[in-house]
Design a protein around this motif. Structure first.
Motif, PDB file in Angstrom:
ATOM      1  N   ASP A 123       0.857  -1.187   0.000  1.00 33.39           N
ATOM      2  CA  ASP A 123       0.000   0.000   0.000  1.00 33.39           C
ATOM      3  C   ASP A 123       0.891   1.234   0.000  1.00 33.39           C
ATOM      4  O   ASP A 123       1.718   1.409   0.905  1.00 33.39           O
ATOM      5  N   ALA A 124       0.722   2.087  -1.009  1.00 33.15           N
ATOM      6  CA  ALA A 124       1.500   3.329  -1.116  1.00 33.15           C
ATOM      7  C   ALA A 124       2.997   3.059  -1.003  1.00 33.15           C
ATOM      8  O   ALA A 124       3.742   3.792  -0.361  1.00 33.15           O
ATOM      9  N   GLY A 125       3.417   1.960  -1.632  1.00 33.99           N
ATOM     10  CA  GLY A 125       4.837   1.640  -1.645  1.00 33.99           C
ATOM     11  C   GLY A 125       5.356   0.955  -0.411  1.00 33.99           C
ATOM     12  O   GLY A 125       6.548   0.627  -0.330  1.00 33.99           O
ATOM     13  N   GLU A 126       4.494   0.712   0.579  1.00 34.43           N
ATOM     14  CA  GLU A 126       4.919   0.075   1.826  1.00 34.43           C
ATOM     15  C   GLU A 126       4.247  -1.298   1.968  1.00 34.43           C
ATOM     16  O   GLU A 126       3.050  -1.439   1.728  1.00 34.43           O
ATOM     17  N   TRP A 127       5.047  -2.285   2.390  1.00 30.92           N
ATOM     18  CA  TRP A 127       4.512  -3.629   2.574  1.00 30.92           C
ATOM     19  C   TRP A 127       3.865  -3.781   3.952  1.00 30.92           C
ATOM     20  O   TRP A 127       4.356  -3.241   4.938  1.00 30.92           O
ATOM     21  N   ALA A 158       0.092  -5.834 -16.270  1.00 32.97           N
ATOM     22  CA  ALA A 158       0.070  -6.659 -15.058  1.00 32.97           C
ATOM     23  C   ALA A 158       0.669  -8.025 -15.363  1.00 32.97           C
ATOM     24  O   ALA A 158       0.633  -8.498 -16.512  1.00 32.97           O
ATOM     25  N   TYR A 159       1.209  -8.625 -14.314  1.00 34.76           N
ATOM     26  CA  TYR A 159       1.819  -9.950 -14.459  1.00 34.76           C
ATOM     27  C   TYR A 159       1.442 -10.826 -13.270  1.00 34.76           C
ATOM     28  O   TYR A 159       1.268 -10.341 -12.148  1.00 34.76           O
ATOM     29  N   ASP A 167       8.703  -3.768 -13.016  1.00 36.13           N
ATOM     30  CA  ASP A 167       8.710  -2.580 -12.172  1.00 36.13           C
ATOM     31  C   ASP A 167       7.615  -1.587 -12.571  1.00 36.13           C
ATOM     32  O   ASP A 167       7.086  -0.858 -11.732  1.00 36.13           O
ATOM     33  N   GLY A 168       7.263  -1.588 -13.846  1.00 41.20           N
ATOM     34  CA  GLY A 168       6.244  -0.651 -14.314  1.00 41.20           C
ATOM     35  C   GLY A 168       4.855  -1.239 -14.368  1.00 41.20           C
ATOM     36  O   GLY A 168       3.937  -0.619 -14.927  1.00 41.20           O
ATOM     37  N   ALA A 169       4.674  -2.439 -13.829  1.00 40.20           N
ATOM     38  CA  ALA A 169       3.381  -3.120 -13.911  1.00 40.20           C
ATOM     39  C   ALA A 169       2.883  -3.489 -12.521  1.00 40.20           C
ATOM     40  O   ALA A 169       3.600  -3.372 -11.525  1.00 40.20           O
ATOM     41  N   ALA A 218      10.558  -5.833  -4.453  1.00 38.04           N
ATOM     42  CA  ALA A 218      10.718  -4.618  -5.258  1.00 38.04           C
ATOM     43  C   ALA A 218       9.664  -4.496  -6.349  1.00 38.04           C
ATOM     44  O   ALA A 218       9.207  -3.387  -6.657  1.00 38.04           O
ATOM     45  N   VAL A 219       9.241  -5.628  -6.944  1.00 33.57           N
ATOM     46  CA  VAL A 219       8.362  -5.535  -8.119  1.00 33.57           C
ATOM     47  C   VAL A 219       6.914  -5.922  -7.840  1.00 33.57           C
ATOM     48  O   VAL A 219       6.014  -5.524  -8.583  1.00 33.57           O
TER      49      VAL A 219
END
Length: 747
Positions: free
Chosen positions: A297-301, A522-523, A545-547, A562-563
């Motif tokens: 969430d918002a870059g935080e796990w 998405a992957y 990284d972009g998905a 990271a991804v």
């Protein structure tokens, strides 16, 4: 007619090439030239032994198998006495038993009385036979001898004072492993077994000396002092680090896998096990094991419940369906999980599904195929051609079969970009750049040599299958096999690559390379460590990284964290019920052994829950038996992928997989990481290329592709073809480089 005549067993019909013998009054037939002990074993008649092993040469040095043979004055060793027509053998006469008891007394003269602290206690052949043939009181009053131990490395523990000089371990390293690392030193009472140089064992099969040792002289260093055999539960399982699918038992206590040992299957791995399969269980309990569902969430796990994690996964899949979704599957994934992933892809309307994540060139739409010559028959081949393979590291026990064929007179030919270490001699070798592998198969002399064989086989390995010129090599190998009558055996790139191909884990649209080069929104990653498992790591990480990424993961490693946007923790093969299909097309079963880690779930259960949330067809089963009943193989031809980039300039990259860096589990097994075969990342170049580029042995070199750059120590060696640089994958330092060409220079 007497009662004895009526009750006497009928004399058996003697087949051609056999003789009639009698053991303990039982009429038998045995092949001419075979030994008494072999005939007795076949008939189920027990004869004690220590040095004899049916997969190795006869030594006849323990004398425990002495038996009485009619018309022979002295007891004869059953392991070294050939059968003869009319021979009568008694294994438990007074003379035989007295001889066996005398031998046991001599064996125990110097043996230490340390059964309570010996890891072999409870599984020791000497302990078992001493109970039946030993005296209750020793007549030996002198001081027992003591033998200093050697450090044989991180896998095998030694207590050489216990050694009875049966030489099984010596014969194993000489005959089976082919490394000749152990031998007998000194003479008489001072005889001791050890290495000549005091260095650790370097064979990839070293753990087998533990199994063949009949006493506690060689034991499992990883398992040492952890449990007694009667505390353990055995579960049938499979090796999942190469395509052979070695049969094994996991031994567990209270749900924890403490060791792995071979399970006999002569058609697959015989009675042997590679060190990679034997010791990889350590990786199950790595510090970064994924144990709970997690969402970002918002870059935080943060940790989440299964319901929350599945809801996030469903949201991502619904928002990015059809062609915007890519599904990438590790090639060791089970048949059941693979079939469900194929159903999920169909339900989501995407044709972007693939397990061939390590391959660069799929322009010929190649998939894994079953060996044209079964593994068990390779040892009977008379000509073997190895193309683009480091067979010792890729398939250690297939390499052992080739060695066995060579020992019986087979001619072995090698076409490789690197002159790898071998355990057999070769009739000829061609060390050429990857781009020249296909052309080397057109050599007229080689074709003539192979055509002269009655049972010829061509083995194509990972360096060919995963390289930038793979399609050309596959075509050339198929043509070569067709022209010469040789059987074509392409090594599947993954433990279950054959099974996943059978169950449709293949692209109808984009293959693995294409769906990463042309990034999707998405992957789904299934069982993949994204920083190390892909053929082209920089391109893969950029796309991921972009998905949005749903990761069904065994480990919460740095690259996954990271991804990914959601991590669904799933069980590894030793923890789940599953089937895998090996390179012979054998569908083999593994049963759950180790306890699932904390909130980890079997992958098929997670997929069933996800399919249920998406209301996808084919997910109506309720248990594993129901899932298996619903499995159906699919006739499926994947689309051809784009051709690999063939840059004209620079050195060609030769990428082999480091033997103990091949997958996420092996990379996390501390004992394997400490093994001498596990070398640090490096770049190996030919002396002529090193001179031209101004690179010195031991200096740092800079190697760059369009995708990334790596700085690596340089090793100068004439074992690599000119115009190439050889690296091993599985290391973060070499991950920026893939197949193709690199520009090189001083760092």
């Amino acid at each position: 007619m007497s009662t004895e005549a009526v009750n006497a067993p009928a004399a058996p019909v003697v087949p051609e090439g056999h003789v009639a013998i009698e053991i303990d009054g039982v009429p038998l037939t045995a092949p001419k030239g075979s030994m008494i002990i072999q005939a007795a074993d076949k008939a189920g008649i027990a004869i004690p032994r220590f040095c004899y092993h049916d997969k190795m040469s006869i030594a006849a040095n323990c004398r425990m198998c002495l038996v009485e043979v009619e018309k022979m004055g002295k007891p004869a060793p059953a392991c070294a006495t050939p059968v003869m027509d009319g021979m009568k053998v008694v294994t438990r006469s007074d003379k035989a038993l007295k001889s066996q008891r005398n031998v046991m007394e001599f064996l125990l003269i110097n043996h230490p009385l340390d059964c309570p602290i010996c890891d072999q206690g409870g599984e020791c052949e000497l302990q078992d036979l001493a109970l039946g043939y030993g005296r209750s009181v020793s007549r030996f009053a002198e001081r027992k001898r003591v033998v200093p131990d050697e450090d044989l490395g991180p896998l095998v523990a030694t207590e050489m004072t216990r050694c009875i000089q049966c030489t099984r371990c010596v014969r194993f390293t000489a005959e089976i492993a082919g490394t000749y690392e152990l031998g007998g030193m000194y003479r008489g009472e001072n005889l001791q077994i050890g290495t000549y140089d005091g260095k650790p064992l370097t064979t990839e099969l070293s753990g087998n000396v533990i199994d063949v040792c009949p006493v506690g002289a060689l034991t499992d260093k990883v398992y040492q002092f952890k449990a007694r055999p009667w505390e353990l539960i055995a579960r049938e399982s499979l090796g999942y680090h190469d395509a052979l699918g070695s049969n094994l038992f996991h031994h567990l206590r209270r749900g924890e896998v403490l060791r792995s040992v071979p399970r006999d299957n002569d058609a697959v791995n015989e009675c042997w096990l590679s060190d990679r399969d034997r010791y990889s269980h350590q990786g199950l309990y790595a510090d970064d094991r994924a144990t709970r569902p997690m969402v970002k969430d918002a870059g935080e796990w943060r940790e989440a419940s299964w319901d929350q994690a599945l809801a996030r996964a469903v949201q991502i899949l619904r928002e990015n369906g059809a062609d915007q979704l890519g599904m990438l599957v590790h090639p060791a994934t089970s048949n059941e999980e693979g079939a469900l992933l194929a159903r999920l892809a169909e339900a989501l309307g995407t044709g972007n599904l693939d397990h061939r994540i390590s391959q660069h060139d799929l322009s010929d739409a190649a998939v894994a195929e079953v060996f044209a010559m079964p593994v068990a028959e390779i040892e009977r081949a008379d000509v073997v051609v190895i193309v683009g393979a480091d067979l010792r590291h890729e398939l250690p026990l297939v390499n052992q079969r080739v060695r066995k064929a060579w020992m019986q007179g087979a001619k072995v030919h090698v076409i490789n970009p690197v002159d790898f270490d071998r355990t057999f001699d070769v009739a000829d070798k061609r060390i050429v750049a990857p781009s020249q592998l296909a052309a080397a198969l057109d050599d007229a002399a080689l074709r003539e040599a192979v055509q002269g064989g009655e049972r010829a086989v061509v083995i194509v390995g990972a360096l060919a299958e995963n390289g930038a010129h793979a399609a050309a090599v596959r075509k050339a190998a198929a043509g070569f096999a067709s022209a010469t009558g040789a059987k074509l055996c392409r090594i599947p790139q993954g433990a279950n690559a054959v099974g996943l191909s059978d169950y449709g884990v293949l692209p109808a649209s984009r293959d693995a390379r294409a769906m990463l080069a042309d990034a999707r929104s998405a992957y789904v990653l299934y069982g993949i460590e994204p920083g190390l498992d892909f053929a082209d790591t920089p391109t893969a990480l950029k796309a991921l990284d972009g998905a949005q990424v749903v990761a069904f993961s065994h480990f919460a490693c740095r690259s996954t964290l990271a991804v990914a946007d959601v991590i669904l923790p799933i069980g590894l093969l030793p923890e789940i019920d599953a089937t895998l299909t090996n390179l012979d097309g054998r569908q083999q079963s593994a049963v759950a052994a180790g306890k699932l880690y904390e909130e980890t779930r079997a992958g098929w259960r997670v997929l069933r829950a996800l399919g249920g949330e998406l209301a996808a067809p084919g997910f109506e089963f309720t248990d594993f038996a129901g899932l298996q009943a619903s499995l159906k193989m699919r006739e499926f031809t994947p689309v051809a992928g784009p051709a690999a980039n063939a840059d004209a300039d620079g050195l060609e990259v030769v990428v082999s997989t480091a033997i103990y860096r091949s997958d996420a589990v092996v990379r996390r097994a501390p004992a394997l990481q400490a093994h001498p075969l596990n070398l640090a990342p490096r770049a190996v170049v030919h002396p002529a290329d090193a001179q031209a580029l101004g690179l010195d042995d031991g200096a740092a070199g800079k190697f760059g592709t369009g995708a990334g750059t790596a700085t690596l120590p340089v090793v100068v060696s004439d074992k690599v073809a000119r115009g190439t640089v050889w690296i091993e994958s599985g290391h973060g330092a070499t991950a920026p480089l893939g197949a193709g060409r690199v520009q090189a220079g001083r760092a």
